[in-house]
Enzyme design. Structure first.
Site, PDB file in Angstrom:
ATOM      1  N   TYR A 291       0.844  -1.195   0.000  1.00 12.64           N
ATOM      2  CA  TYR A 291       0.000   0.000   0.000  1.00 12.64           C
ATOM      3  C   TYR A 291       0.877   1.242   0.000  1.00 12.64           C
ATOM      4  O   TYR A 291       1.733   1.408   0.870  1.00 12.64           O
ATOM      5  CB  TYR A 291      -0.926   0.024   1.223  1.00 12.64           C
TER       6      TYR A 291
ATOM      7  N   ASP B  90       9.113   2.682   1.229  1.00 16.24           N
ATOM      8  CA  ASP B  90       7.987   3.475   1.707  1.00 16.24           C
ATOM      9  C   ASP B  90       7.920   3.267   3.218  1.00 16.24           C
ATOM     10  O   ASP B  90       7.400   2.262   3.704  1.00 16.24           O
ATOM     11  CB  ASP B  90       6.697   3.019   1.011  1.00 16.24           C
TER      12      ASP B  90
ATOM     13  N   LYS C 137       3.013  10.550   8.328  1.00 22.79           N
ATOM     14  CA  LYS C 137       2.424  10.282   9.647  1.00 22.79           C
ATOM     15  C   LYS C 137       2.940  11.236  10.721  1.00 22.79           C
ATOM     16  O   LYS C 137       2.710  12.417  10.619  1.00 22.79           O
ATOM     17  CB  LYS C 137       2.659   8.819  10.051  1.00 22.79           C
TER      18      LYS C 137
HETATM   19  C1  LIG Z   1       2.908   2.577   3.759  1.00 27.07           C
HETATM   20  C2  LIG Z   1       1.999   3.704   3.387  1.00 27.07           C
HETATM   21  N1  LIG Z   1       2.222   4.386   2.252  1.00 27.07           N
HETATM   22  C3  LIG Z   1       1.443   5.410   1.884  1.00 27.07           C
HETATM   23  C4  LIG Z   1       0.369   5.803   2.657  1.00 27.07           C
HETATM   24  C5  LIG Z   1      -0.494   6.940   2.215  1.00 27.07           C
HETATM   25  O1  LIG Z   1      -0.346   8.037   3.076  1.00 27.07           O
HETATM   26  P1  LIG Z   1      -1.495   9.153   3.131  1.00 27.07           P
HETATM   27  O2  LIG Z   1      -2.686   8.501   3.742  1.00 27.07           O
HETATM   28  O3  LIG Z   1      -0.890  10.230   3.985  1.00 27.07           O
HETATM   29  O4  LIG Z   1      -1.727   9.600   1.729  1.00 27.07           O
HETATM   30  C6  LIG Z   1       0.100   5.122   3.849  1.00 27.07           C
HETATM   31  C7  LIG Z   1      -1.055   5.496   4.671  1.00 27.07           C
HETATM   32  O5  LIG Z   1      -1.457   4.819   5.594  1.00 27.07           O
HETATM   33  C8  LIG Z   1       0.935   4.041   4.226  1.00 27.07           C
HETATM   34  O6  LIG Z   1       0.720   3.338   5.347  1.00 27.07           O
END
Ligand SMILES: Cc1ncc(COP(=O)(O)O)c(C=O)c1O
Length: 461
Positions: A159, A258, A285
């Site tokens: 994700y 990520d 975050k």
């Molecule tokens: C691993 C990871 N990447 C990207 C995102 C996307 O971040 P955002 O919700 O700030 O767009 C998240 C959100 O939970 C995440 O956990």
């Protein structure tokens, strides 16, 4: 007509929730008139309706009906110091009084960037944006620009937010066999997004090697979360991330971590903890102190084109990029999150994993608390699982058990992600962990008839 004990258990849990949160229920009915589904974020939705939270203090949340919860959601890991952390509140108030966004360069942004670069091994330099989604989009763009190649390998169940290129295999297909076939995860995303992406199972070096051997002249980068979050809570096998780094080097492609969720696991992120340095990293975050903030960064030569004066500049805009109030909040939060705090919340995380696992054992329910550091996830299987497809298949076979456990824990004052993911915050102590374990034990007694009748493969006795 007699109902089954499992139906009675489910009904009781949902009814209790409705009664405790009747004010939220009324708001939910009203909300559905102005917002499809009554809210604006899929990840915070659950049935019958989400509770309306009205205030937070430290690790506690209070809903519209004045029920108190210990907050183990922490806005999906982003509230490292819980709610209304006094130094962060002061920083926000001071900055608000001087202007929230002054539309020009600011010292506070430099201080924040210096802190990130001093902590994260892969950060020679960084740029800011407003969400994790933007950060992965820009990291991928940077990789494509630097290599002059288009394709990116992502993980099945990985994700990376909601931009088009990563709406691919977010949810693995549990009925599929063999290597995952790339599939769009949302309607409305053009088929063309698939042309830029290849999909490998997590923890499978052979799959990545096969792609690289066949097409490395077209592949710009490999993007992965060091541990799969939304994709089922899968940790990397020993040597896996080191192996991905070696493959990226061998075939001359970039490696993007990520770390939007995993950054909290060590002062310098998961990469510092395991000693694997990617070329680019995205973080978000808690770096914004509870306000929306994300960053991406990496090797100097890859990041250099983001300078507007670079001869081959990559334009990078955003009205609120590096806005003063968010940077001030983020800096105040990060200053109070160092090695000592990381160690303490990671220990509490382990205490919660251990406590939950003994609760499952005592209750005779074959599920497992996994994860690492201050993030705890539930695998709906007694087996060790190593990829997202197996984790999703196990969750599907657990039917409504995750949902019922989540709601029953809420009925007893524990708030978490609906998928039963728990994140520790610094205001927590042993006491809050032990309360959560006790609540889990009592919730398991309530759902036990459901396990015995509906998911007998998870009943240990
Ligand atoms: C691993 C990871 N990447 C990207 C995102 C996307 O971040 P955002 O919700 O700030 O767009 C998240 C959100 O939970 C995440 O956990």
């Amino acid at each position: 007509m007699n109902t089954k004990p499992s139906q009675d258990a489910a009904k009781l849990i949902i009814e209790t929730f409705r009664q405790r949160t009747s004010g939220s229920g009324e708001w939910n009915t009203r909300a559905a008139e102005s917002m499809p589904g009554g809210d604006t974020r899929a990840a915070s939705f659950y049935t019958p309706y989400p509770a309306y939270m009205t205030r937070g203090e430290g690790c506690f949340l209070y809903d519209y009906d004045e029920n108190q919860y210990i907050d183990f959601l922490n806005n999906y890991t982003s509230l490292i110091h819980g709610h209304a952390h006094p130094p962060t509140v002061s920083a926000i108030q001071e900055q608000a009084a001087r202007g929230t966004v002054l539309g020009s360069a600011a010292e506070v942004t430099v201080e924040h960037a210096e802190m990130l670069c001093s902590r994260v091994p892969s950060f020679d330099s960084v740029r800011y944006c407003n969400s994790g989604t933007e950060a992965t989009l820009l990291a991928m763009r940077a990789a494509r620009a630097f290599t002059g190649k288009d394709i990116i390998i992502k993980m099945d169940g990985g994700y990376h937010g909601s931009h088009d290129y990563v709406q691919v295999n977010i949810q693995p297909d549990s009925s599929e066999e063999g290597r995952p076939r790339p599939r769009l995860s949302s309607r409305g995303v053009p088929e063309a997004a698939l042309e830029g992406m290849l999909v490998a199972p997590f923890n499978d070096l052979d799959a990545i090697r096969d792609f690289l051997q066949a097409r490395s002249d077209e592949i710009a980068a490999i993007i992965l979360e060091p541990a799969l979050g939304a994709g089922g809570g899968i940790e990397p096998e020993k040597g896996y991330l080191q192996g991905v780094r070696r493959l990226a080097d061998e075939f001359d492609v970039l490696l993007i971590f990520d770390e939007i969720m995993t950054f909290r696991q060590d002062v310098g992120g998961f990469q510092a903890a395991i000693g694997v340095t990617p070329d680019l990293t995205s973080v978000a975050k808690f770096i914004g102190g509870g306000l929306p903030l994300a960053a991406f960064g990496g090797r100097k030569e890859i990041m250099a084109p983001f300078a507007p004066t670079h001869p081959m500049t990559i334009p990078h805009n955003g009205t609120f990029n590096g806005n003063n109030i968010t940077m001030a909040a983020g800096l105040a939060t990060m200053k109070e999150f160092g090695a000592e705090q990381v160690e303490r919340i990671n220990e509490l995380g382990q205490r919660l994993r251990n406590g939950l696992n003994s609760a499952f054992q005592t209750a005779g329910v074959g599920i497992r608390a996994v994860g690492s550091g201050s993030i705890i996830r539930i695998l709906w299987s007694r087996e060790k699982l190593t990829n997202a497809r197996d984790a999703v298949a196990a969750q599907e076979k657990a039917l409504d058990l995750p949902k019922l456990l989540h709601l029953e824990m809420m009925n007893r004052g524990i708030f978490s992600a609906p998928r039963c993911q728990y994140a520790i915050s610094t205001p927590m102590a042993d006491k809050e962990i032990d309360v959560a374990v006790d609540v889990m034990s009592r919730s398991l007694e309530v759902v036990k008839p459901y396990v015995q009748e509906q998911t007998p493969h998870l009943a240990l006795d």
